[in-house]
Design a protein around this motif. Structure first.
Motif, short mmCIF file in Angstrom:
data_model
loop_
_atom_site.label_atom_id
_atom_site.label_comp_id
_atom_site.label_asym_id
_atom_site.label_seq_id
_atom_site.Cartn_x
_atom_site.Cartn_y
_atom_site.Cartn_z
N MET A 1 -1.78 8.69 -0.88
CA MET A 1 -2.75 8.00 -0.01
C MET A 1 -3.17 9.02 1.06
O MET A 1 -2.36 9.38 1.94
N TYR B 1 -12.06 4.30 1.16
CA TYR B 1 -10.93 4.01 2.03
C TYR B 1 -11.13 2.65 2.67
O TYR B 1 -12.24 2.12 2.67
N SER B 2 -10.06 2.08 3.21
CA SER B 2 -10.22 0.80 3.88
C SER B 2 -9.29 0.71 5.09
O SER B 2 -9.71 0.83 6.22
N CYS B 3 -7.98 0.53 4.84
CA CYS B 3 -7.08 0.23 5.97
C CYS B 3 -6.83 1.43 6.87
O CYS B 3 -6.58 1.27 8.06
N GLU B 4 -6.88 2.62 6.32
CA GLU B 4 -6.55 3.87 7.02
C GLU B 4 -5.14 3.84 7.60
O GLU B 4 -4.83 4.54 8.56
N CYS C 1 -5.09 8.79 3.53
CA CYS C 1 -5.32 8.35 4.91
C CYS C 1 -4.11 8.64 5.80
O CYS C 1 -4.26 8.81 7.00
N GLY D 1 -2.35 3.31 5.25
CA GLY D 1 -1.38 3.56 4.19
C GLY D 1 -0.83 2.36 3.49
O GLY D 1 0.22 2.45 2.87
N TRP D 2 -1.52 1.24 3.54
CA TRP D 2 -0.95 0.10 2.84
C TRP D 2 -1.89 -0.57 1.85
O TRP D 2 -1.46 -1.37 1.03
N CYS D 3 -3.19 -0.26 1.88
CA CYS D 3 -4.11 -1.01 1.01
C CYS D 3 -4.30 -0.35 -0.36
O CYS D 3 -4.69 -1.00 -1.31
N GLY D 4 -4.06 0.95 -0.47
CA GLY D 4 -4.17 1.63 -1.75
C GLY D 4 -5.58 2.13 -2.08
O GLY D 4 -5.78 2.80 -3.08
N THR D 5 -6.56 1.85 -1.23
CA THR D 5 -7.95 2.21 -1.56
C THR D 5 -8.16 3.72 -1.64
O THR D 5 -8.94 4.19 -2.46
N CYS D 6 -7.49 4.48 -0.82
CA CYS D 6 -7.77 5.92 -0.76
C CYS D 6 -6.87 6.73 -1.69
O CYS D 6 -6.79 7.95 -1.55
FE1 FES Z 1 -5.66 2.07 2.79
FE2 FES Z 1 -5.45 4.68 2.56
S1 FES Z 1 -7.16 3.59 3.18
S2 FES Z 1 -4.03 3.23 1.92
#
Ligand code: FES
Length: 318
Positions: free
Chosen positions: A303, A265-268, A305, A270-275
């Protein structure tokens, strides 16, 4: 993406409640190249991680420029930058990453709300005059960062709400050629209003509690009511052989990472797509700004997060 240190070379006041930061390599080395729309992930001295759009000149490899809006009701990151970050402070940085790139087009309309101007500023600077226009709304002129830089460019309309009201979206969007690519960055309400009115190509990036345009905030569905919803639900992590309860007020990511180490995860927000996580059963309730309409409708990915369950149970490929 590895974390590396950058030193704050300068801190200036760009507008009411907006600080401009220049970040440079401590050794003076040239920084990695970037394109308009890119952002940095910044780890603050407290350990908090935030994301900020790059708003300087991509040709200047000596420093990255960020604009940060102070949000006293936010999660503390902007407050920390405004009160604790000084010239010489060393910040951990990842990136740049670009999830909001400028696509080739004949003509563009840019719509900025408040600090949402930050990713759009390098975009308009990169385009030939006559191919774009920008409508930039803000609370008041004094609160609108980079207005002086923009004032010299043709095609810019500043709309301070205290004297001119809100931008006339019907008027602005109603007269566009259908192939115009519309870029919009600002709070959720602006994005929604534009999406309701514009059927042509639309690229959006949200801020105002949730996004990288230089801000954070508690009011966005992505980090406020969205992720930590009022209903609890069950989640089965099929590969891990675990079934967990996501109580009201906790995010799905929070519950999953508490049970399974190493969840990405990264942004937490909902916009970075990592999770992004595969959904094996159940109906996800989406609160992100990553997935397109088809992906949302398919119900096969989400996502975690910010997403929740639309129903009593979800099964994830975790
Ligand atoms: Fe970035 Fe979920 S952590 S979209």
């Amino acid at each position: 993406m590895s974390l590396f240190p950058l030193t704050v070379r300068s801190v200036v006041r760009e507008a009411e409640d907006v600080l401009g930061l220049l970040l440079a390599d401590p050794t003076g080395a040239a920084l990695a190249p970037w394109e308009p729309g890119a952002h940095l992930e910044v780890t603050l001295p407290s350990g908090a991680v935030r994301h900020y759009s790059l708003c300087g000149d991509p040709a200047d490899r000596s420093a990255y420029r960020l604009g940060v809006l102070r949000e006293p009701a936010g999660r503390g990151g902007s407050e920390e930058i405004h009160t604790r970050v000084r010239e010489g402070t060393v910040l951990g940085v990842r990136g740049p990453v670009n999830r909001f790139p400028l696509v080739p087009a004949e003509r563009y309309l840019f719509l900025a709300g408040g600090i949402g101007i930050t990713p759009l500023l390098p975009m308009v600077r990169a385009l030939p005059p006559g191919t774009w226009s920008l409508v930039y709304g803000g609370r008041s002129l004094a609160s609108m960062a980079y207005r002086e830089e923009l004032a010299g460019l043709p095609g810019v309309t500043l709309v301070p709400q205290d004297t001119a009201g809100r931008p006339d979206l019907d008027g602005v969007l109603g007269g566009l050629a259908p192939d115009t690519v519309v870029y919009c960055c600002g709070p959720e309400g602006l994005l929604r209003a534009v999406a309701e009115r514009w059927r042509g190509p639309l690229r959006t990036e949200r801020f105002g509690a949730a996004v990288p345009a230089g801000t954070e905030s508690p009011a966005s569905p992505a980090c406020g009511e969205g992720p930590a919803g009022p209903e609890g639900f069950e989640v089965e992590l099929r590969r891990s052989g675990l079934t967990l309860w996501v109580e009201p007020g906790r995010t799905l990511l929070d519950v999953v990472r508490g049970a399974v180490p190493g969840v990405a995860y990264s942004c937490e927000e909902g916009w970075c797509g990592t999770c992004e996580t595969k959904v094996l059963a159940g109906v996800p309730e989406h609160h992100d700004t990553v997935l397109g309409a088809d992906e949302r409708a398919s119900g096969t990915t989400m996502m975690i997060c910010v997403g929740r369950a639309h129903g009593p149970r979800l099964v994830l490929d975790v």
